[in-house]
Scaffold this active site. Structure first.
Site, short mmCIF file in Angstrom:
data_model
loop_
_atom_site.label_atom_id
_atom_site.label_comp_id
_atom_site.label_asym_id
_atom_site.label_seq_id
_atom_site.Cartn_x
_atom_site.Cartn_y
_atom_site.Cartn_z
N GLU A 83 30.69 41.84 28.86
CA GLU A 83 30.67 40.23 29.70
C GLU A 83 29.80 41.49 30.47
O GLU A 83 30.22 41.97 31.53
CB GLU A 83 31.69 39.49 29.63
CG GLU A 83 31.71 39.07 28.32
CD GLU A 83 33.75 38.70 28.78
OE1 GLU A 83 34.40 38.47 27.51
OE2 GLU A 83 34.31 38.39 29.60
N CYS A 140 29.24 40.81 39.04
CA CYS A 140 31.02 40.88 38.04
C CYS A 140 30.52 42.19 36.74
O CYS A 140 30.00 41.44 35.80
CB CYS A 140 31.92 40.17 37.89
SG CYS A 140 33.83 40.58 37.40
N CYS A 187 37.95 48.56 26.46
CA CYS A 187 39.47 49.25 27.22
C CYS A 187 40.36 49.74 27.55
O CYS A 187 41.26 48.66 26.29
CB CYS A 187 39.73 48.69 28.73
SG CYS A 187 40.39 48.71 29.73
N CYS A 204 46.68 47.09 29.71
CA CYS A 204 47.49 45.57 30.68
C CYS A 204 47.18 44.75 29.38
O CYS A 204 46.71 43.32 28.56
CB CYS A 204 46.48 45.71 31.54
SG CYS A 204 46.39 46.99 32.39
N CYS A 217 45.58 41.45 29.77
CA CYS A 217 44.28 41.10 30.10
C CYS A 217 43.73 40.95 28.89
O CYS A 217 44.22 41.58 27.71
CB CYS A 217 43.96 42.25 30.73
SG CYS A 217 42.29 42.83 30.87
N HIS A 264 49.35 44.01 41.07
CA HIS A 264 49.82 43.35 40.27
C HIS A 264 51.45 42.96 40.10
O HIS A 264 52.05 42.07 39.13
CB HIS A 264 49.23 43.61 38.53
CG HIS A 264 47.58 43.44 38.31
ND1 HIS A 264 47.04 42.26 39.46
CD2 HIS A 264 47.50 44.10 37.90
CE1 HIS A 264 46.14 42.61 38.76
NE2 HIS A 264 45.78 43.34 37.68
N ASN A 294 44.47 33.11 34.32
CA ASN A 294 43.72 32.10 33.70
C ASN A 294 44.63 32.13 32.79
O ASN A 294 44.51 33.53 32.09
CB ASN A 294 42.52 32.52 32.94
CG ASN A 294 41.37 31.85 34.35
OD1 ASN A 294 41.75 30.97 34.67
ND2 ASN A 294 40.42 32.22 34.53
N CYS A 333 38.06 38.63 32.79
CA CYS A 333 37.33 39.93 32.02
C CYS A 333 37.67 39.87 30.67
O CYS A 333 39.08 39.51 30.60
CB CYS A 333 37.60 40.69 32.69
SG CYS A 333 39.11 42.24 32.60
S1 SF4 Z 1 43.49 44.65 33.79
FE1 SF4 Z 1 42.16 44.97 31.55
S2 SF4 Z 1 40.33 45.45 32.13
FE2 SF4 Z 1 41.37 45.60 33.89
S3 SF4 Z 1 42.56 48.41 33.43
FE3 SF4 Z 1 44.31 45.74 32.61
S4 SF4 Z 1 43.28 46.15 30.49
FE4 SF4 Z 1 41.15 47.10 31.31
#
Ligand code: SF4
Length: 392
Positions: free
Chosen positions: A100, A113, A120, A124, A127, A238, A312, A355
């Site tokens: 994206e 962006c 990834c 996290c 996410c 975070h 979100n 994202c």
């Molecule tokens: S927030 Fe999402 S994209 Fe960013 S490092 Fe963590 S898992 Fe990867």
């Protein structure tokens, strides 16, 4: 566009080359140095087909046609939100991997962006991209092309004028590495892209117009500092205690807060650039007074600016957005304790613009790495012939 496939065994995507690499290829072909500058100028304008490089001699265009293997992404979906101010693109590379890219338009500013990885590995849990897992690194050319696509679309007016705000710039002015993936886990592509963006004969972005985000890969932060450019570093914090951060950002188990703080301090001191702290505010998880107090202490110590982005809601993710009351209380508490903090808008909420959300919202199908074509057309507001082509 030329149709003949490149026949050279070392054929390469021209956007994967930096200016020196491009010069080396042209020199190998016996072309004078100024030809490399001409080719580079075409690439910056979004033209990667030697056939279209009309100021090059015929034989050089033919030779480049054999040496270049353009890895052009296909636009799979394009969603528009915020009255035309947010354009979310789902791009698919020739091997089928999809990522994206989001173009955000503000008065006099066009920010892209970009993604640096397909998926990834950081895991996290809140996410959408983290839920997809890691698929592969993007090459430097694939990262640069995301900027090229948006820049060429703005310059050539390929994005439907009806969906563009009147005050939209006609070129990309800012780039944030905040899309899919962890940029510092793909340093070669990230640094090469920064080179393209900052090049005075490239996209000519100021270092301050470039933001690289990280969840806290300490060795990568030090290597980014080695580049010696005052690129803005955005740390996705975070959580302000190791206990909570171990859960929200698993890389914290390898690089805990104290180590991360030291790295951020080194980056700030070496680049003389204020670092930003990103804080995705999650309802009943990291929006309490204790986290606010700890965050204020860290932000003050680092002289960092905090950006709070309310989460979100994401399909399939159990975390929820914070209440408005909790959001404002959190921001006020951090500010009252002497830290600089801004509550950011959630750009593109109606375009799945967190994202990974657009990709996550597609039915990938069993065993498929691709967003399903069926369903995509039903979901998107607009599918436009956005493509790379000569910019006017
Ligand atoms: S927030 Fe999402 S994209 Fe960013 S490092 Fe963590 S898992 Fe990867």
């Amino acid at each position: 566009m030329s149709t003949a496939p490149p026949s050279h065994p070392e054929a390469i995507d021209p956007y994967a080359l930096d200016r020196d690499g491009l010069a080396a290829v042209l020199a190998e072909l016996g072309a004078p140095a100024y030809r490399a500058r001409q080719v580079h100028a075409w690439l910056v304008r979004g033209v990667d087909d030697p056939e279209a490089m009309t100021d090059l001699p015929r034989d050089l265009r033919d030779q480049l046609g054999e040496r270049f293997a353009p890895a052009r992404p296909e636009l799979v979906a394009h969603t528009v939100a915020d009255d035309g101010h947010t354009h979310k693109l789902l791009l698919r590379y020739p091997d089928g991997e999809a990522i994206e890219t989001v173009l955000m338009l503000y008065p006099g500013r066009a920010t892209v962006c970009i993604s640096t990885q397909a998926g990834c590995a950081m895991g996290c849990p809140f996410c959408a991209t983290g839920q997809l897992g890691f698929r592969r690194q993007l090459t430097a050319g694939e990262v640069v092309r995301q900027v090229v696509v948006c820049d060429a679309a703005l310059r050539s007016g390929t994005i439907d004028a009806d969906s563009l705000p009147e005050d939209a710039p006609d070129h990309v002015t800012n780039v944030v590495f905040m899309g899919m993936g962890e940029p510092l886990a793909n340093l070669p592509a990230t640094l090469a892209t920064v080179g393209w963006l900052h090049d005075p004969e490239g996209f000519r972005l100021s270092a301050r117009g470039i933001t690289v985000s990280t969840v806290g890969l300490v060795p990568g932060i030090d290597k980014l500092a080695d580049v010696g450019l005052p690129v803005t570093l955005a740390v996705s914090l975070h959580a302000a205690t190791d206990e909570l951060r171990d859960e929200l950002v698993p890389v914290n188990r390898s690089h805990p807060l104290a180590e991360l703080e030291d790295a951020v301090r080194r980056y700030r001191d070496r680049t003389n650039r204020r670092v930003t702290i990103e804080w995705c505010l999650i309802g009943d998880v990291n929006d309490d007074a204790h986290q606010a107090d700890r965050l204020a202490v860290i932000a003050r110590r680092l002289r960092a600016h905090v950006n709070v982005i309310p989460m979100n809601p994401t399909p399939g993710v159990r975390w929820k957005e914070p209440s408005k009351r909790a959001t404002h209380a959190f921001v006020a508490r951090v500010r009252d304790r002497g830290a600089n903090i801004t509550l950011r808008d959630t750009r593109g909420r109606d375009a799945d613009a967190a994202c990974g959300q657009l990709l996550a919202s597609y039915d990938l199908g069993s065993g498929s790495r691709l967003p399903a074509a069926v369903g995509a057309a039903e979901r998107v507001d607009q599918l436009l012939p956005l493509r790379q082509g000569p910019a006017s």
